[in-house]
Design a protein around this motif. Structure first.
Motif, short mmCIF file in Angstrom:
data_model
loop_
_atom_site.label_atom_id
_atom_site.label_comp_id
_atom_site.label_asym_id
_atom_site.label_seq_id
_atom_site.Cartn_x
_atom_site.Cartn_y
_atom_site.Cartn_z
N ALA A 41 -20.99 -10.45 -4.22
CA ALA A 41 -19.78 -9.85 -3.63
C ALA A 41 -18.53 -10.24 -4.41
CB ALA A 41 -19.64 -10.27 -2.17
N ASP A 42 -18.52 -11.42 -5.04
CA ASP A 42 -17.36 -11.83 -5.83
C ASP A 42 -17.19 -10.92 -7.05
OD1 ASP A 42 -16.67 -14.11 -4.22
OD2 ASP A 42 -18.32 -15.21 -5.15
N VAL A 43 -18.29 -10.57 -7.67
CA VAL A 43 -18.23 -9.65 -8.81
C VAL A 43 -17.87 -8.25 -8.34
CG1 VAL A 43 -19.46 -8.76 -10.82
CG2 VAL A 43 -19.96 -11.07 -9.98
N GLY A 44 -18.41 -7.86 -7.18
CA GLY A 44 -18.08 -6.55 -6.62
C GLY A 44 -16.60 -6.40 -6.35
N ALA A 45 -15.98 -7.45 -5.80
CA ALA A 45 -14.54 -7.41 -5.52
C ALA A 45 -13.74 -7.26 -6.80
CB ALA A 45 -14.13 -8.68 -4.77
N ALA A 46 -14.16 -7.94 -7.87
CA ALA A 46 -13.48 -7.82 -9.15
C ALA A 46 -13.61 -6.41 -9.72
CB ALA A 46 -14.04 -8.85 -10.13
N ALA A 47 -14.79 -5.81 -9.55
CA ALA A 47 -15.01 -4.46 -10.07
C ALA A 47 -14.13 -3.44 -9.35
CB ALA A 47 -16.48 -4.09 -9.95
N VAL A 48 -14.03 -3.54 -8.03
CA VAL A 48 -13.19 -2.61 -7.28
C VAL A 48 -11.72 -2.79 -7.67
CG1 VAL A 48 -12.35 -1.99 -4.97
CG2 VAL A 48 -14.79 -2.40 -5.35
N PHE A 49 -11.31 -4.02 -7.89
CA PHE A 49 -9.93 -4.27 -8.33
C PHE A 49 -9.65 -3.58 -9.67
CE2 PHE A 49 -7.44 -7.00 -11.27
CZ PHE A 49 -6.18 -6.74 -10.76
N LEU A 50 -10.55 -3.75 -10.63
CA LEU A 50 -10.35 -3.15 -11.95
C LEU A 50 -10.32 -1.63 -11.86
CD1 LEU A 50 -12.55 -5.35 -14.32
CD2 LEU A 50 -10.05 -5.24 -14.24
N ALA A 51 -11.17 -1.08 -11.01
CA ALA A 51 -11.26 0.38 -10.91
C ALA A 51 -10.08 0.99 -10.17
CB ALA A 51 -12.56 0.77 -10.22
N SER A 52 -9.63 0.32 -9.12
CA SER A 52 -8.70 0.96 -8.19
C SER A 52 -7.25 0.53 -8.36
CB SER A 52 -9.13 0.69 -6.75
OG SER A 52 -9.03 -0.69 -6.44
N GLU A 53 -7.01 -0.69 -8.80
CA GLU A 53 -5.65 -1.23 -8.77
C GLU A 53 -5.13 -1.74 -10.11
OE1 GLU A 53 -6.19 -4.14 -5.78
OE2 GLU A 53 -6.14 -2.71 -4.13
N ALA A 54 -6.02 -2.06 -11.03
CA ALA A 54 -5.58 -2.66 -12.30
C ALA A 54 -5.23 -1.56 -13.30
CB ALA A 54 -6.68 -3.56 -12.85
N ASN A 55 -4.26 -0.74 -12.93
CA ASN A 55 -3.97 0.47 -13.70
C ASN A 55 -3.32 0.21 -15.05
OD1 ASN A 55 -4.96 2.32 -11.73
ND2 ASN A 55 -3.14 1.89 -10.51
N PHE A 56 -2.80 -0.99 -15.27
CA PHE A 56 -2.19 -1.31 -16.55
C PHE A 56 -3.05 -2.28 -17.34
CE2 PHE A 56 1.60 -2.85 -19.14
CZ PHE A 56 1.75 -1.65 -19.82
N CYS A 57 -4.34 -2.34 -16.98
CA CYS A 57 -5.27 -3.23 -17.67
C CYS A 57 -6.32 -2.41 -18.41
CB CYS A 57 -5.98 -4.15 -16.67
SG CYS A 57 -4.91 -5.35 -15.86
#
Length: 270
Positions: free
Chosen positions: A222-238
């Motif tokens: 779940a820790d990796v899953g949370a990181a993946a959702v962050f990168l996909a949905s919110e990390a728009n300048f990364c």
């Protein structure tokens, strides 16, 4: 299961999604409101997860077979009309091996899965990701950056995944497609359990793996899953980043010399 809206209306493909880190990523995206395609070459576990999670579709696929990957992408787009994110998670960590115990054939097979499988899925998905200005998330490994004892082929393949991520990020920026990678450290998964069971003292192996993190625990899928959702949905300048999900395992000094290594102690003034 209640779903959120962080990635609602989006379509995500997760390779190696049937168990372990892959299943954790699938669950996290479902909870974010996405439609998730589970790609796995193990039909039984893929079907079981599909039945357990509403909002998922299982497609049987071996990422080392290009025709399987073509079918995976075409069926996803045919079913949902779009593709927004690909998570390249399919991979394998062999049991510990000294360099002389490895073989060129075994190395090639690991390259086919860990590196070329990631390349093939990404390449075939890119035309659709460019339309949606979507993103790619590659699951690499902390050891691709810091090394690991008795794991030359694995470390080499994962280091290549991280390097490929940066090159792809540059190429795809012109289309608005972001490409990032997650490098997990010790994550408690069925594969970790299997590798532990093959060691002379499994209890000691688990303790060593746990104490490697300053946070004092292993990670969970779940820790990796949370990181993946962050990168996909919110990390728009990364784009082109390597996000370490490691509990701080790469920080600080530790006992690094392999048993049997000649040790030279400094002279202590009397």
């Amino acid at each position: 299961m209640a779903t959120g809206t962080r990635y609602a209306g989006k379509v995500v493909v997760v390779t190696g999604g049937g168990r372990g880190i892959g299943a954790g990523i699938v669950r996290a995206f479902v909870q974010s409101g996405a439609q998730v395609v589970i790609c796995d070459k193990d039909e039984s576990r893929g079907r079981a997860l599909e039945q357990a999670l509403a909002g998922t579709l299982f497609i049987l696929c071996d990422v080392t077979r290009e025709e399987d990957v073509r079918t995976l992408i075409s069926e996803t787009v045919c079913r949902f009309g779009r593709l927004d994110c690909v998570v390249n998670n399919a991979g394998y960590h062999p049991p510990p091996q000294w360099p002389e115990e490895t073989s060129a054939q075994g190395f090639r097979q690991l390259l086919e899965l860990n590196l070329l499988g990631t390349y093939t899925v990404t390449k075939l998905a890119l035309p659709h990701l460019r339309k949606s200005q979507g993103n790619v998330i590659n699951i690499s490994s902390l050891v691709g950056a810091i090394g690991q004892v008795q794991a030359v082929p694995y470390v080499a393949t994962k280091g290549a995944v991280t390097a490929m991520t940066k090159a792809l990020a540059l190429d795809e920026s012109q289309y608005g497609v972001r490409v990032n990678c997650i490098s997990p450290g010790n994550i408690w998964t069925p594969l970790w359990e299997e590798l532990t069971a093959s060691t002379p003292d499994p209890t000691a192996t688990v303790q060593e793996g746990t104490l490697a993190q300053p946070l004092g625990r292993m990670g969970q899928p779940a820790d990796v899953g949370a990181a993946a959702v962050f990168l996909a949905s919110e990390a728009n300048f990364c784009t082109g980043i390597e996000l370490l999900v490691s509990g701080g395992a790469e920080l600080g000094y530790g006992r690094k010399a392999i048993p049997g290594t000649p040790v030279e102690l400094p002279t202590i003034p009397s």
